[in-house]
Design a protein around this motif. Structure first.
Motif, PDB file in Angstrom:
ATOM      1  N   SER A  95       0.824  -1.204   0.000  1.00  0.00           N
ATOM      2  CA  SER A  95       0.000   0.000   0.000  1.00  0.00           C
ATOM      3  C   SER A  95       0.863   1.261   0.000  1.00  0.00           C
ATOM      4  O   SER A  95       0.517   2.268  -0.613  1.00  0.00           O
ATOM      5  CB  SER A  95      -0.927   0.007   1.222  1.00  0.00           C
ATOM      6  N   ILE A  96       2.004   1.194   0.684  1.00  0.00           N
ATOM      7  CA  ILE A  96       2.932   2.328   0.684  1.00  0.00           C
ATOM      8  C   ILE A  96       3.608   2.440  -0.677  1.00  0.00           C
ATOM      9  O   ILE A  96       3.745   3.530  -1.237  1.00  0.00           O
ATOM     10  CB  ILE A  96       3.961   2.157   1.809  1.00  0.00           C
ATOM     11  N   ALA A 105      -5.339   2.068  -5.440  1.00  0.00           N
ATOM     12  CA  ALA A 105      -5.843   0.878  -4.752  1.00  0.00           C
ATOM     13  C   ALA A 105      -5.494  -0.357  -5.572  1.00  0.00           C
ATOM     14  O   ALA A 105      -5.152  -0.261  -6.754  1.00  0.00           O
ATOM     15  CB  ALA A 105      -7.356   0.972  -4.544  1.00  0.00           C
ATOM     16  N   TYR A 106      -5.604  -1.524  -4.944  1.00  0.00           N
ATOM     17  CA  TYR A 106      -5.292  -2.784  -5.619  1.00  0.00           C
ATOM     18  C   TYR A 106      -6.016  -3.914  -4.891  1.00  0.00           C
ATOM     19  O   TYR A 106      -6.425  -3.775  -3.729  1.00  0.00           O
ATOM     20  CB  TYR A 106      -3.785  -3.040  -5.610  1.00  0.00           C
ATOM     21  N   PHE A 107      -6.184  -5.042  -5.552  1.00  0.00           N
ATOM     22  CA  PHE A 107      -6.810  -6.213  -4.941  1.00  0.00           C
ATOM     23  C   PHE A 107      -5.746  -7.212  -4.511  1.00  0.00           C
ATOM     24  O   PHE A 107      -4.768  -7.436  -5.216  1.00  0.00           O
ATOM     25  CB  PHE A 107      -7.770  -6.883  -5.930  1.00  0.00           C
ATOM     26  N   GLU A 118     -12.967  -7.520   6.811  1.00  0.00           N
ATOM     27  CA  GLU A 118     -14.380  -7.173   6.982  1.00  0.00           C
ATOM     28  C   GLU A 118     -14.641  -5.714   6.641  1.00  0.00           C
ATOM     29  O   GLU A 118     -13.869  -4.825   7.017  1.00  0.00           O
ATOM     30  CB  GLU A 118     -14.818  -7.455   8.422  1.00  0.00           C
ATOM     31  N   GLY A 119     -15.722  -5.474   5.917  1.00  0.00           N
ATOM     32  CA  GLY A 119     -16.114  -4.121   5.549  1.00  0.00           C
ATOM     33  C   GLY A 119     -15.402  -3.580   4.331  1.00  0.00           C
ATOM     34  O   GLY A 119     -15.675  -2.456   3.897  1.00  0.00           O
ATOM     35  N   LYS A 120     -14.491  -4.362   3.752  1.00  0.00           N
ATOM     36  CA  LYS A 120     -13.771  -3.916   2.566  1.00  0.00           C
ATOM     37  C   LYS A 120     -14.369  -4.550   1.314  1.00  0.00           C
ATOM     38  O   LYS A 120     -14.913  -5.659   1.360  1.00  0.00           O
ATOM     39  CB  LYS A 120     -12.282  -4.265   2.676  1.00  0.00           C
ATOM     40  N   LEU A 132      -9.980  -5.393  -1.598  1.00  0.00           N
ATOM     41  CA  LEU A 132      -9.469  -4.117  -2.096  1.00  0.00           C
ATOM     42  C   LEU A 132      -8.764  -3.371  -0.969  1.00  0.00           C
ATOM     43  O   LEU A 132      -9.355  -3.071   0.061  1.00  0.00           O
ATOM     44  CB  LEU A 132     -10.611  -3.264  -2.633  1.00  0.00           C
ATOM     45  N   GLU A 133      -7.487  -3.086  -1.180  1.00  0.00           N
ATOM     46  CA  GLU A 133      -6.718  -2.281  -0.234  1.00  0.00           C
ATOM     47  C   GLU A 133      -6.349  -0.958  -0.892  1.00  0.00           C
ATOM     48  O   GLU A 133      -5.957  -0.931  -2.061  1.00  0.00           O
ATOM     49  CB  GLU A 133      -5.430  -3.004   0.185  1.00  0.00           C
ATOM     50  N   GLU A 134      -6.465   0.116  -0.146  1.00  0.00           N
ATOM     51  CA  GLU A 134      -6.139   1.432  -0.684  1.00  0.00           C
ATOM     52  C   GLU A 134      -4.686   1.794  -0.402  1.00  0.00           C
ATOM     53  O   GLU A 134      -4.087   1.308   0.557  1.00  0.00           O
ATOM     54  CB  GLU A 134      -7.064   2.491  -0.077  1.00  0.00           C
TER      55      GLU A 134
END
Length: 207
Positions: A95-96, A105-107, A118-120, A132-134
């Motif tokens: 992510s950095i 963002a990427y999967f 959870e919640g993503k 998905l991470e931002e």
């Protein structure tokens, strides 16, 4: 430290006490800047390294993953004094890196099907669920290198390299603590890891 404001997001390099810009951290502690979001692999140890910021009540939020060797983090989180956002270590690094590359963002497979996911947003690829991470950005990055030239090109020392190169690219303003400063042209170009374009300030450190 005049470049840091109350409420800023601060990236700090290092893994445990290796590659950690201790002199810059001490200066940040002395500055008494408040409500900081600290983006780092860990938070040092109680009262040591980044742990000093927590002891001095300067931290509002932590973003990272390896907090188990600083028990003060769990106590502060459970007492409602700080917010802690846990991200798998590999995703944290990516992510950095993504922020430095302009990728928003990427999967990733990491954290899929766990509490950290959870919640993503999720998406299925080839029969597997991806999360998905931002990208993670910062206002200021504090990094440590072994050597710099006068332009700000950085050379690191072995494992102390860890998160420092990626963090140097992902902040609006990067300050590098270095052990030695040489004239431009004296560094072997093949050994330069962080180009000077990412570095706004260099500080000759004691540690």
């Amino acid at each position: 430290m005049s470049k840091i404001k109350d409420g800023d997001r601060i990236m700090v390099g290092g893994f445990g006490l290796r590659g950690c810009p201790d002199d810059l951290i001490d200066a940040l502690v002395a500055s008494n800047k408040k409500d900081l979001t600290i983006i780092s692999n860990d938070l040092g140890s109680p009262g040591i390294g980044l742990g000093k910021l927590l002891s001095n009540n300067q931290v509002k939020e932590l973003i990272g993953n390896f907090y188990n060797w600083n028990t003060d983090v769990a106590e502060a989180k459970n007492a409602g004094k700080i917010k802690v956002t846990l991200i798998p270590q590999g995703s944290f690094a990516e992510s950095i890196r993504a922020a430095g590359c302009g990728i928003p963002a990427y999967f990733t497979l990491a954290s899929a099907g766990t509490e950290l996911g959870e919640g993503k947003e999720t998406r299925e690829y080839n029969g597997k669920q991806y999360v998905l991470e931002e990208a993670i950005y910062a206002d200021v990055a504090l990094v440590k290198a072994e050597k710099a030239d006068e332009l700000g090109n950085l050379v690191y020392c072995k494992s102390a390299r860890n998160f420092n190169p990626a963090m140097a690219t992902a902040a609006k303003y990067t300050i590098a603590q270095v052990g030695e400063i040489v004239k431009a042209g004296e560094l072997d170009p093949e050994c330069i890891v962080t180009p000077h374009i990412f570095v706004k300030a260099i500080v000759k450190g004691v540690n």
